[in-house]
Every structure is written in structure tokens, then in C-alpha cells.
Design an enzyme around this catalytic site. Sequence first.
Site, PDB file in Angstrom:
ATOM      1  N   ARG A   1      10.594  -8.049   5.469  1.00  0.00           N
ATOM      2  CA  ARG A   1      10.443  -6.741   5.505  1.00  0.00           C
ATOM      3  C   ARG A   1      11.141  -6.941   6.694  1.00  0.00           C
ATOM      4  O   ARG A   1      12.385  -5.922   6.688  1.00  0.00           O
ATOM      5  CB  ARG A   1       9.192  -6.024   4.670  1.00  0.00           C
ATOM      6  CG  ARG A   1       9.193  -4.444   5.155  1.00  0.00           C
ATOM      7  CD  ARG A   1       8.089  -3.619   4.861  1.00  0.00           C
ATOM      8  NE  ARG A   1       6.819  -3.606   6.309  1.00  0.00           N
ATOM      9  CZ  ARG A   1       5.512  -3.069   5.816  1.00  0.00           C
ATOM     10  NH1 ARG A   1       5.312  -2.845   4.925  1.00  0.00           N
ATOM     11  NH2 ARG A   1       5.254  -3.057   6.712  1.00  0.00           N
TER      12      ARG A   1
ATOM     13  N   ARG B   1      12.160  -3.197  11.308  1.00  0.00           N
ATOM     14  CA  ARG B   1      10.880  -1.798  12.241  1.00  0.00           C
ATOM     15  C   ARG B   1      10.279  -2.634  12.806  1.00  0.00           C
ATOM     16  O   ARG B   1       9.820  -3.837  13.273  1.00  0.00           O
ATOM     17  CB  ARG B   1       9.795  -2.167  10.613  1.00  0.00           C
ATOM     18  CG  ARG B   1       9.356  -0.887  10.131  1.00  0.00           C
ATOM     19  CD  ARG B   1       8.838  -0.859   9.315  1.00  0.00           C
ATOM     20  NE  ARG B   1       7.241  -1.317  10.061  1.00  0.00           N
ATOM     21  CZ  ARG B   1       5.629  -0.944   9.408  1.00  0.00           C
ATOM     22  NH1 ARG B   1       5.358  -0.493   8.108  1.00  0.00           N
ATOM     23  NH2 ARG B   1       4.352  -1.115   9.494  1.00  0.00           N
TER      24      ARG B   1
ATOM     25  N   ARG C   1      -9.444   2.905   9.456  1.00  0.00           N
ATOM     26  CA  ARG C   1      -9.003   1.661   9.321  1.00  0.00           C
ATOM     27  C   ARG C   1     -10.355   0.780  10.597  1.00  0.00           C
ATOM     28  O   ARG C   1      -9.974  -0.248  10.722  1.00  0.00           O
ATOM     29  CB  ARG C   1      -7.436   1.731  10.134  1.00  0.00           C
ATOM     30  CG  ARG C   1      -6.362   0.957  10.058  1.00  0.00           C
ATOM     31  CD  ARG C   1      -5.021   0.788  11.288  1.00  0.00           C
ATOM     32  NE  ARG C   1      -4.140   0.390  10.320  1.00  0.00           N
ATOM     33  CZ  ARG C   1      -2.786   0.313   9.631  1.00  0.00           C
ATOM     34  NH1 ARG C   1      -3.171   1.471   9.140  1.00  0.00           N
ATOM     35  NH2 ARG C   1      -1.933  -0.214   9.712  1.00  0.00           N
TER      36      ARG C   1
ATOM     37  N   LYS D   1       0.189  -1.132   0.305  1.00  0.00           N
ATOM     38  CA  LYS D   1       0.070   0.107  -0.568  1.00  0.00           C
ATOM     39  C   LYS D   1       0.853   1.107  -0.008  1.00  0.00           C
ATOM     40  O   LYS D   1       0.483   2.122  -0.906  1.00  0.00           O
ATOM     41  CB  LYS D   1      -0.870   0.159   1.466  1.00  0.00           C
ATOM     42  CG  LYS D   1      -2.466   0.579   1.604  1.00  0.00           C
ATOM     43  CD  LYS D   1      -2.899   0.023   2.559  1.00  0.00           C
ATOM     44  CE  LYS D   1      -2.562  -0.565   3.658  1.00  0.00           C
ATOM     45  NZ  LYS D   1      -2.857   0.319   5.019  1.00  0.00           N
TER      46      LYS D   1
END
Length: 190
Positions: free
Chosen positions: A127, A133, A88, A13
Site C-alpha cells: 500500500r 501514505r 485504540r 478495516k
Amino acid sequence: MKLVMLGPPGAGKGTQAKRLAKALDIPHLSTGDMLRDAVARATDLGRQAEGYMSKGELLPDDVIVGIMGDALAESRCVKGFLLDGFPRTMAQAEALDQLLESRGDRLDLVPLLAVGEEELVKRLLGRARLEGRADDTEDVIRRRLEIYTAQTKPLAAYYRGCGVLSEIAGEGTPDEVYERLESVVKAQVA
Ligand code: ADP
């Protein structure tokens, strides 16, 4: 053009939203980016957000609606915007509708990037290793997907009902996905 980009975590996204907003010359408003920035700068919002984000939980609706209300009130958002990560929840979607309605506006298009769950987990774990992250550990990833299914996925049906949803296959290279997205946007403009 006024758009909301929908899709599960790991669907790509952010990448697609950034590119599309640039092409359309409209601001890209990413709640994830805003919150990570607030955490990095250790603002009040950042300190509040950190705990939710590290667990994969959503921040309270009123906090997010407040932030996005402020962002959308900026003059640079008058001619259009691309929202990424908001709304969301149904409550957020309704708040957004009210906000837009109050200024005589409405959404033009809601692209939904669709990617199967197994592929999502694979991508997110990859990722996690690359970017480190804080919310990309396996447990947190599963929690984020769970929350997506329970809270965010229902927005697809809602926007379909409003006649603005357009589902796009999120599998393939980023360029391939972007081409699909671009053709949906072009069809909307035409
Ligand atoms: P993802 O990559 O999972 O789509 P984002 O980068 O968009 O995640 O957001 C990261 C985190 O920020 C979310 O897991 C959540 O804790 C918080 N967050 C972002 N947007 C919202 C929102 N609209 N409502 C509540 N919390 C949010």
C-alpha cells in the site's frame, strides 16, 4: 446498530468498515480519515496530529476522545454508528463506554479483523508503494504494529469480556472477508 471495528493496521478495516456502514445506513467514523483530512486542511488539530501520525505514534487520548465525543453527539449518530480507529487504547475504550452509558447506550458488536503479522507487513508495504501514505514507510509500519500489539490488542479481551467481540478471519479477498463480516452482523440482528 452500534459497532466498533477492531483490527491491526493493514487488516483491511477501513475498506470493510466503509462497506458495512453503507449497507447498514449508519455513519462511518474513521479517526484516520478525520485526522488525514485535518492535516490536509492544516487546521490546529491537523498541525498537532501530523507529528504523531508520521511517526506511527498515537495522539493523546484526551484529544481523540474529545473529537469522537463531538462526532458521536451529532444527531446522525443517534440510530447507530460504526467506529473505525477508535478506541485504540484502554483509556479510550473506557471513555467510550462512559459516553455511551451516559446516554443509556451500549455497543452491540465489535468485529475483530484478524490477520497474521507477516501478511500485514506485506500488505502495508504494498500500500505504501501504491498510495504513498506518509506513515507507510517500513520503520513507521513496524512502529504502528508494535503500538497495536501493546495498546490496542488488549481491547479484544476487554470486549470479549463484555460479550460483544466477534473475530473474523481477515485473509482472502475483500469480498470474501465482507461475506464473513456480513454473516456475523446478520446473526447479531436476528
Ligand atoms: P492504520 O491504517 O494504522 O490503522 P489509521 O488510518 O486508523 O491507521 O490512523 C492513522 C494514524 O492516526 C495512527 O497511526 C495515529 O497516529 C492516529 N490515530 C488514529 N486513531 C487514533 C486513536 N484512536 N488514538 C490515537 N491516535 C490515533
